[in-house]
Design a protein around this motif. Sequence first.
Motif, PDB file in Angstrom:
ATOM      1  N   PRO A  71       5.530 -10.845  13.820  1.00 34.27           N
ATOM      2  CA  PRO A  71       6.857 -10.349  14.226  1.00 34.27           C
ATOM      3  C   PRO A  71       7.861 -10.285  13.084  1.00 34.27           C
ATOM      4  N   TYR A  72       8.441  -9.136  12.907  1.00 33.63           N
ATOM      5  CA  TYR A  72       9.571  -8.953  11.992  1.00 33.63           C
ATOM      6  C   TYR A  72      10.246  -7.644  12.364  1.00 33.63           C
ATOM      7  N   GLY A  73      11.427  -7.414  11.864  1.00 32.55           N
ATOM      8  CA  GLY A  73      12.106  -6.154  12.133  1.00 32.55           C
ATOM      9  C   GLY A  73      12.425  -5.468  10.811  1.00 32.55           C
ATOM     10  N   ILE A  74      12.462  -4.153  10.754  1.00 33.95           N
ATOM     11  CA  ILE A  74      12.227  -3.174  11.818  1.00 33.95           C
ATOM     12  C   ILE A  74      10.734  -2.851  11.813  1.00 33.95           C
ATOM     13  N   PHE A  75      10.048  -3.098  12.950  1.00 33.18           N
ATOM     14  CA  PHE A  75       8.595  -2.999  13.028  1.00 33.18           C
ATOM     15  C   PHE A  75       8.131  -1.602  13.440  1.00 33.18           C
ATOM     16  N   ALA A  76       8.852  -0.969  14.368  1.00 30.28           N
ATOM     17  CA  ALA A  76       8.433   0.349  14.873  1.00 30.28           C
ATOM     18  C   ALA A  76       9.653   1.228  15.129  1.00 30.28           C
ATOM     19  N   LEU A  77       9.474   2.512  14.866  1.00 28.07           N
ATOM     20  CA  LEU A  77      10.500   3.524  15.128  1.00 28.07           C
ATOM     21  C   LEU A  77       9.942   4.527  16.123  1.00 28.07           C
ATOM     22  N   ILE A  78      10.668   4.724  17.214  1.00 27.84           N
ATOM     23  CA  ILE A  78      10.258   5.720  18.221  1.00 27.84           C
ATOM     24  C   ILE A  78      11.299   6.829  18.218  1.00 27.84           C
ATOM     25  N   LEU A  79      10.863   8.031  17.918  1.00 28.07           N
ATOM     26  CA  LEU A  79      11.747   9.197  17.904  1.00 28.07           C
ATOM     27  C   LEU A  79      11.535  10.018  19.167  1.00 28.07           C
ATOM     28  N   THR A  80      12.616  10.498  19.747  1.00 28.71           N
ATOM     29  CA  THR A  80      12.541  11.285  20.969  1.00 28.71           C
ATOM     30  C   THR A  80      13.643  12.341  20.961  1.00 28.71           C
ATOM     31  N   SER A 140      24.633   7.753   5.727  1.00 34.92           N
ATOM     32  CA  SER A 140      25.999   7.227   5.604  1.00 34.92           C
ATOM     33  C   SER A 140      26.080   5.736   5.299  1.00 34.92           C
ATOM     34  N   CYS A 141      24.964   4.993   5.412  1.00 33.54           N
ATOM     35  CA  CYS A 141      25.037   3.559   5.142  1.00 33.54           C
ATOM     36  C   CYS A 141      23.712   3.032   4.600  1.00 33.54           C
ATOM     37  N   ASN A 142      23.768   1.842   3.986  1.00 35.60           N
ATOM     38  CA  ASN A 142      22.562   1.223   3.425  1.00 35.60           C
ATOM     39  C   ASN A 142      22.404  -0.211   3.907  1.00 35.60           C
ATOM     40  N   THR A 143      22.826  -0.472   5.142  1.00 35.41           N
ATOM     41  CA  THR A 143      22.769  -1.830   5.694  1.00 35.41           C
ATOM     42  C   THR A 143      21.430  -2.143   6.352  1.00 35.41           C
ATOM     43  N   PHE A 144      20.527  -1.181   6.408  1.00 26.14           N
ATOM     44  CA  PHE A 144      19.211  -1.417   6.998  1.00 26.14           C
ATOM     45  C   PHE A 144      18.184  -0.581   6.238  1.00 26.14           C
ATOM     46  N   THR A 145      16.916  -0.929   6.413  1.00 25.71           N
ATOM     47  CA  THR A 145      15.836  -0.179   5.767  1.00 25.71           C
ATOM     48  C   THR A 145      14.669   0.009   6.722  1.00 25.71           C
ATOM     49  N   LEU A 146      14.004   1.126   6.576  1.00 29.47           N
ATOM     50  CA  LEU A 146      12.808   1.423   7.371  1.00 29.47           C
ATOM     51  C   LEU A 146      11.536   1.295   6.538  1.00 29.47           C
ATOM     52  N   LYS A 147      11.661   0.761   5.332  1.00 36.56           N
ATOM     53  CA  LYS A 147      10.549   0.767   4.373  1.00 36.56           C
ATOM     54  C   LYS A 147       9.421  -0.199   4.730  1.00 36.56           C
ATOM     55  N   LYS A 148       9.656  -1.110   5.679  1.00 36.91           N
ATOM     56  CA  LYS A 148       8.608  -2.072   6.022  1.00 36.91           C
ATOM     57  C   LYS A 148       8.014  -1.858   7.404  1.00 36.91           C
ATOM     58  N   LEU A 149       8.421  -0.786   8.093  1.00 40.95           N
ATOM     59  CA  LEU A 149       7.917  -0.592   9.449  1.00 40.95           C
ATOM     60  C   LEU A 149       6.428  -0.236   9.456  1.00 40.95           C
ATOM     61  N   GLN A 150       5.790  -0.502  10.586  1.00 38.33           N
ATOM     62  CA  GLN A 150       4.351  -0.266  10.732  1.00 38.33           C
ATOM     63  C   GLN A 150       4.038   1.000  11.532  1.00 38.33           C
ATOM     64  N   PHE A 151       4.903   1.347  12.484  1.00 39.85           N
ATOM     65  CA  PHE A 151       4.637   2.458  13.398  1.00 39.85           C
ATOM     66  C   PHE A 151       5.790   3.461  13.407  1.00 39.85           C
ATOM     67  N   VAL A 152       5.423   4.743  13.469  1.00 37.11           N
ATOM     68  CA  VAL A 152       6.374   5.813  13.776  1.00 37.11           C
ATOM     69  C   VAL A 152       5.801   6.596  14.951  1.00 37.11           C
ATOM     70  N   VAL A 153       6.570   6.684  16.024  1.00 37.71           N
ATOM     71  CA  VAL A 153       6.113   7.370  17.237  1.00 37.71           C
ATOM     72  C   VAL A 153       6.969   8.605  17.474  1.00 37.71           C
ATOM     73  N   PHE A 154       6.306   9.723  17.726  1.00 39.34           N
ATOM     74  CA  PHE A 154       6.984  10.952  18.150  1.00 39.34           C
ATOM     75  C   PHE A 154       6.714  11.125  19.638  1.00 39.34           C
ATOM     76  N   ASP A 155       7.725  10.888  20.474  1.00 42.67           N
ATOM     77  CA  ASP A 155       7.552  11.132  21.907  1.00 42.67           C
ATOM     78  C   ASP A 155       8.094  12.522  22.231  1.00 42.67           C
ATOM     79  N   GLU A 156       7.386  13.261  23.092  1.00 42.44           N
ATOM     80  CA  GLU A 156       7.643  14.692  23.272  1.00 42.44           C
ATOM     81  C   GLU A 156       7.529  15.370  21.907  1.00 42.44           C
ATOM     82  N   ALA A 157       6.400  15.119  21.258  1.00 41.55           N
ATOM     83  CA  ALA A 157       6.208  15.527  19.864  1.00 41.55           C
ATOM     84  C   ALA A 157       6.257  17.037  19.673  1.00 41.55           C
ATOM     85  N   ASP A 158       5.814  17.795  20.666  1.00 39.49           N
ATOM     86  CA  ASP A 158       5.820  19.255  20.504  1.00 39.49           C
ATOM     87  C   ASP A 158       7.237  19.771  20.304  1.00 39.49           C
ATOM     88  N   ARG A 159       8.197  19.169  20.987  1.00 42.41           N
ATOM     89  CA  ARG A 159       9.593  19.599  20.828  1.00 42.41           C
ATOM     90  C   ARG A 159      10.173  19.095  19.502  1.00 42.41           C
TER      91      ARG A 159
END
Length: 454
Positions: A71-80, A140-159
């Motif tokens: 467990p750590y953050g940010i672990f997964a990003l879900i785009l919709t 617009s900001c640098n207070t977080f990073t996505l460089k350590k995440l494990q998963f990227v999910v595209f939900d409704e990926a066709d759109r």
Amino acid sequence: MSIISSFSDLKLNTWIVRQLHTLGLTKPTPIQENCIPAILKGQNCIGGAKTGSGKTLAFALPILQRLCEDPYGIFALILTPTRELAFQIADQFAVVGKTISLRMCVVVGGMDMVTQGQELARKPHIVVATPGRLADHLESCNTFTLKKLQFVVFDEADRLLSGQFSEQLETIFAALPVKKQILLFSATITDDLKNVKELAGNEYFTWDCRNDVATVEELDQFYVLCPFDVRDSYMVETIRTFRQKSENGSIMIFTDTCKNCQLLSMTLNEVGFDNVALHSMIPQRQRLSALSLFKSDVIRILIATDVASRGLDIPAVELVLNHTVPSDPRDYVHRVGRTARAGRGGTAVTLVTPYDIRLVHAIEAAINARLKEYQVDDKEVATIMTQVSVTKGEAEIKLDETNFYERKLINKRKKLILEGKDPDEEEESRKQYLNKKRRKRRKEHNAIVNSKLL
């Protein structure tokens, strides 16, 4: 090949299986059965199945299992693509992940950016986002990073991959690590998804629940043929006819534009059909409130643009009414997928004008089924035609006097300034055009009222 009879057979952790049992879920759906093992093995995945098939849990469960191992953050990003779907996905993650004190953040437009930025800075485990707002934060900001995440999910990926979000996705992918697991899920597998080798790498697992009919057997599909200029009256009569068979059944009405959506909502409220509207020009809190009222059966009619056609879990909708025929058959499939879910029956009625015949034929070819005629009383339509027309005309005048397009105009002014144009000159030109249009509309409205009096 072993037979999968429970979630335990998918080698999910005991705490996940137990949590699913508390939700009444004991047996995985086909997409869960096929995709979860591949995701747990670390494979990229492309999954396609009809709406209501359990796609969200197909990616949520393996992500939560991997998260609890490290467990750590940010672990997964879900785009919709839509805000409402983002909140719905977050709810499903939250319910299953409650046992491990899951930290989540929903990043969508229409909400306070500063608050969202603070939540992102606290490193939540899961980020659910629409592409536009997440790209704004990254730029617009640098207070977080996505460089350590494990998963990227595209939900409704066709759109998401249709080109509409290309610029935002470019910004997002520049912020992602090279090594990541990419999961793409959609109700329809399109060419955009078939050609993602460059995006997902050479090795990826694909599962598509193919079926010659794109809509479920439990769905009864109809059309109502009507003249273009009295479509609204036929819509009202179709609702009245349906209400005679199902007095309290929930109805979703789809139309093409935000303005049409708002006008139909105002018109139906005036003629006695309580409803709520859902479109992108409504503030986000009102959108969530409208959806909540409809889901809880407090209000039984929801009028929406295609912002509500994908992914939303509203299990008890009895009728989907297409006020306008969608130009893409896939949009029709997504719209009518709001009813006849989880084995229930449902009805879909599409209002068809002579200009829509070609579109209907394309839809019938796509779903491999013929629409049947829905019987409404033309004489009843004739009796309500003037009332509906006058009511909608009054609604249009009221809407013109509000700040309905205020947010859109602010964004337009910004764009004009960036293009080197004078927004005040453009605004004056627009006002002259609208005033001319209003005078014409009032003249037409008065003519209709006078003809009724005569």
